[in-house]
Motif scaffolding. Structure first.
Motif, PDB file in Angstrom:
ATOM      1  N   SER A 121       0.929  -1.390  -0.077  1.00 44.80           N
ATOM      2  CA  SER A 121      -0.072  -0.012   0.185  1.00 44.80           C
ATOM      3  C   SER A 121       0.741   1.314  -0.074  1.00 44.80           C
ATOM      4  N   CYS A 122       2.109   1.198   0.414  1.00 48.43           N
ATOM      5  CA  CYS A 122       2.949   2.271   0.476  1.00 48.43           C
ATOM      6  C   CYS A 122       3.897   2.414  -0.885  1.00 48.43           C
ATOM      7  N   VAL A 123       3.971   1.557  -1.499  1.00 52.44           N
ATOM      8  CA  VAL A 123       5.119   1.288  -2.595  1.00 52.44           C
ATOM      9  C   VAL A 123       4.493   1.083  -3.989  1.00 52.44           C
ATOM     10  N   LEU A 124       4.771   1.609  -5.067  1.00 52.26           N
ATOM     11  CA  LEU A 124       4.344   1.317  -6.442  1.00 52.26           C
ATOM     12  C   LEU A 124       5.756   0.455  -6.820  1.00 52.26           C
ATOM     13  N   LYS A 125       5.282  -0.713  -7.380  1.00 55.99           N
ATOM     14  CA  LYS A 125       6.132  -1.455  -8.063  1.00 55.99           C
ATOM     15  C   LYS A 125       6.104  -1.548  -9.736  1.00 55.99           C
ATOM     16  N   ILE A 126       7.235  -1.176 -10.267  1.00 52.71           N
ATOM     17  CA  ILE A 126       7.178  -1.441 -11.802  1.00 52.71           C
ATOM     18  C   ILE A 126       8.203  -2.533 -12.365  1.00 52.71           C
ATOM     19  N   ALA A 127       7.811  -3.306 -12.938  1.00 51.24           N
ATOM     20  CA  ALA A 127       8.673  -4.406 -13.474  1.00 51.24           C
ATOM     21  C   ALA A 127       8.881  -3.600 -15.123  1.00 51.24           C
ATOM     22  N   VAL A 128      10.085  -3.928 -15.489  1.00 49.02           N
ATOM     23  CA  VAL A 128      10.454  -3.577 -16.707  1.00 49.02           C
ATOM     24  C   VAL A 128      11.378  -4.402 -17.708  1.00 49.02           C
ATOM     25  N   ALA A 129      11.002  -4.656 -18.830  1.00 43.57           N
ATOM     26  CA  ALA A 129      11.525  -5.712 -19.661  1.00 43.57           C
ATOM     27  C   ALA A 129      11.557  -4.892 -21.423  1.00 43.57           C
ATOM     28  N   SER A 130      12.542  -4.505 -21.734  1.00 42.41           N
ATOM     29  CA  SER A 130      12.756  -3.952 -22.922  1.00 42.41           C
ATOM     30  C   SER A 130      13.397  -4.558 -23.960  1.00 42.41           C
ATOM     31  N   ASP A 131      12.955  -4.167 -25.342  1.00 44.60           N
ATOM     32  CA  ASP A 131      13.739  -4.999 -26.369  1.00 44.60           C
ATOM     33  C   ASP A 131      13.982  -6.266 -26.448  1.00 44.60           C
ATOM     34  N   LEU A 132      12.820  -6.991 -26.470  1.00 45.29           N
ATOM     35  CA  LEU A 132      12.924  -8.506 -26.620  1.00 45.29           C
ATOM     36  C   LEU A 132      13.357  -8.827 -27.900  1.00 45.29           C
ATOM     37  N   HIS A 133      12.837  -8.300 -28.930  1.00 40.80           N
ATOM     38  CA  HIS A 133      13.577  -8.758 -30.272  1.00 40.80           C
ATOM     39  C   HIS A 133      13.153 -10.225 -30.526  1.00 40.80           C
TER      40      HIS A 133
ATOM     41  N   TYR B 116      14.501  -5.149 -14.830  1.00 42.53           N
ATOM     42  CA  TYR B 116      14.502  -4.435 -13.765  1.00 42.53           C
ATOM     43  C   TYR B 116      12.845  -4.514 -12.991  1.00 42.53           C
ATOM     44  N   LEU B 117      13.240  -4.021 -11.580  1.00 40.34           N
ATOM     45  CA  LEU B 117      11.962  -3.996 -10.694  1.00 40.34           C
ATOM     46  C   LEU B 117      12.165  -2.595  -9.963  1.00 40.34           C
ATOM     47  N   LEU B 118      11.219  -1.590 -10.325  1.00 35.51           N
ATOM     48  CA  LEU B 118      11.395  -0.282  -9.611  1.00 35.51           C
ATOM     49  C   LEU B 118      10.527  -0.364  -8.249  1.00 35.51           C
ATOM     50  N   GLU B 119      10.940   0.187  -7.437  1.00 34.96           N
ATOM     51  CA  GLU B 119      10.043   0.054  -6.139  1.00 34.96           C
ATOM     52  C   GLU B 119      10.192   1.934  -5.702  1.00 34.96           C
ATOM     53  N   LEU B 120       8.865   2.315  -5.876  1.00 34.25           N
ATOM     54  CA  LEU B 120       8.555   3.768  -5.582  1.00 34.25           C
ATOM     55  C   LEU B 120       7.765   4.090  -4.491  1.00 34.25           C
ATOM     56  N   PRO B 121       8.448   4.253  -3.139  1.00 33.87           N
ATOM     57  CA  PRO B 121       7.533   4.653  -1.973  1.00 33.87           C
ATOM     58  C   PRO B 121       6.665   5.919  -2.415  1.00 33.87           C
ATOM     59  N   LEU B 122       5.340   6.022  -2.048  1.00 39.04           N
ATOM     60  CA  LEU B 122       4.425   6.826  -2.289  1.00 39.04           C
ATOM     61  C   LEU B 122       4.325   8.065  -1.584  1.00 39.04           C
ATOM     62  N   ASP B 123       5.076   7.872  -0.267  1.00 40.71           N
ATOM     63  CA  ASP B 123       4.830   9.008   0.764  1.00 40.71           C
ATOM     64  C   ASP B 123       6.197   8.917   1.429  1.00 40.71           C
ATOM     65  N   HIS B 124       7.325   9.210   0.940  1.00 46.41           N
ATOM     66  CA  HIS B 124       8.568   8.934   1.668  1.00 46.41           C
ATOM     67  C   HIS B 124       9.105  10.512   2.214  1.00 46.41           C
ATOM     68  N   GLN B 125       9.652  10.320   3.356  1.00 47.03           N
ATOM     69  CA  GLN B 125      10.226  11.407   4.340  1.00 47.03           C
ATOM     70  C   GLN B 125      11.271  12.225   3.531  1.00 47.03           C
ATOM     71  N   ASN B 126      11.803  11.647   2.242  1.00 44.93           N
ATOM     72  CA  ASN B 126      12.757  12.267   1.804  1.00 44.93           C
ATOM     73  C   ASN B 126      12.385  12.888   0.313  1.00 44.93           C
TER      74      ASN B 126
END
Length: 403
Positions: free
Chosen positions: A7-19, A286-296
């Motif tokens: 609930s606090c982190v958006l997770k995005i998987a990325v796979a590019s240029d499979l060809h 890749y897997l991006l992990e993006l906190p939605l409300d981080h103190q920084n």
């Protein structure tokens, strides 16, 4: 409403240029994704290995994004195979959305299979391409982009290959037209700013000098900097641009405003790496992990894995593209950060890096390139501070004795 795995982190998987394509025996291998099976055995398959990695690591993602080139050289079989495979992997990741942005290899711009419409390969795909909703797809093809809005993110899927199949030289580069930029600006002004805002596209909107050679500048997305200026002017939230095309991974902030977007160049998932790049790049996921409300503020972590015939493993510290773990979000100048560290160290000769992080937690979110600049700033005569590493991870700092 978007329900996240965390609930606090958006997770995005990325796979590019499979060809993906149908390999012909006796011809040079161009991708490790062969619709008829790999040249050695099914065990040497990046997709099967990715499925194993997801199971072993219990990976989950909210979004599964591909920045284009599903197939190789407009291979109908390859594009169909890759699109179907991405959805199968998306199901395994429990992603609520799987989407892709069209790459130059996805458009039949030389009309090998279809006489009139270079997009017909993609428009015939099942599930619908690039998005599940046909209204969004109609916008993508007519307006060259589609915008998806949720509580947690805004996603723009941009067709930077929209003009391939038109004027002859358009196949050599990407493009976003002035009209498309104007329409994106209109859409952004009408939609709500989300905690995370993403543009997914194929071509690079800016050059990375340490990657791209001078003779490679021709294939950039024309008008790309105008797009970066629009989303980076501070009026539309925090942005990440994810693109592919060059098969060499890199992450950096774009030029311009201090709110300029983060630009992630994704390495190729499964294309055979060009000999010129083999000492600098590997096949990566890749897997991006993006906190939605981080103190920084707007910060995040990018996890990267390298592929070999033995399977997927955490990326190497160098020579792969992105390292196994790389973070972003701290934009403070290296000299300023070095001054803060020097003040904390004071008259002490040695300190654990963990204790420095407790005092300056934003240090944990420096880009790899910015961390190198910090190490260089600490090493200069003004501070005389060395950073000691263990397997590429900072462990300790110490002040050099001056004579």
């Amino acid at each position: 409403m978007c329900n996240l795995h965390d609930s606090c982190v958006l997770k995005i998987a990325v796979a590019s240029d499979l060809h993906a394509y149908q390999h012909i025996d006796g011809k040079p291998l161009e991708s490790y994704l062969n619709v008829l099976g790999t040249t050695d055995s099914a065990s040497n398959d990046p997709l099967q290995h990715l499925s194993n990695l997801i199971t072993h690591e219990q990976l989950k993602a909210d979004l599964f994004l591909s920045p284009g080139d599903l197939g190789n050289k407009a291979s109908v079989e390859g594009i169909r195979y890759a699109w179907k495979s991405l959805h199968e992997i998306g199901d395994k990741l429990q992603a609520h959305l799987v989407t892709a942005a069209s790459g130059n290899h996805d458009l039949d711009s030389r009309f090998q299979n279809y006489k009139y419409d270079p997009t017909e390969i993609l428009q015939r795909l099942i599930p619908p391409y690039p998005l599940p909703n046909q209204v969004n797809n109609d916008q993508y093809w007519a307006r060259k982009f589609a915008l998806i809005q949720t509580e947690h993110y805004r996603l723009i899927v941009l067709n930077s290959a929209a003009y391939h199949g038109g004027q002859e030289d358009e196949i050599n580069h990407g493009r976003i037209s002035n009209l498309t930029i104007e329409r994106i600006a209109e859409e952004l002004s009408k939609s709500d700013i989300a905690p995370v805002n993403i543009i997914l596209c194929h071509h690079h909107p800016q050059q990375f000098p340490e990657i791209f050679e001078d003779d490679d500048t021709y294939d950039i997305m024309k008008n790309g900097q105008q797009l970066l200026n629009l989303i980076g002017n501070g009026e539309h939230g925090n942005w990440i641009v994810i693109h592919g095309h060059k098969h060499h991974a890199r992450v950096a902030y774009s030029q311009g405003y201090n709110s300029a977007p983060l630009v992630i160049a994704a390495g190729s998932f499964s294309a055979v790496i060009h000999p010129k790049l083999q000492t600098q790049a590997r096949n990566q996921f890749y897997l991006l992990e993006l906190p939605l409300d981080h103190q920084n503020g707007f910060v995040g972590t990018i996890r990267a894995w390298d592929w070999s015939p033995a399977g997927w493993s955490p990326a190497m510290p160098s020579g792969s593209g992105l390292p196994a773990v790389c973070k972003f979000g701290c934009r403070d100048a290296a000299q300023n950060l070095a001054g803060k560290i020097n003040k904390i160290l004071g008259n002490d000769q040695v300190a654990n890096w963990s204790s420095i992080l407790q005092e300056i937690p934003e240090l944990d979110f420096l880009l790899p390139s910015d961390f190198k600049a910090l190490v260089h700033a600490l090493n200069n005569k003004k501070f005389n501070i060395n950073v000691e590493f263990d397997n590429g991870i900072p462990k300790e700092i110490g002040r050099r004795q001056t004579i």
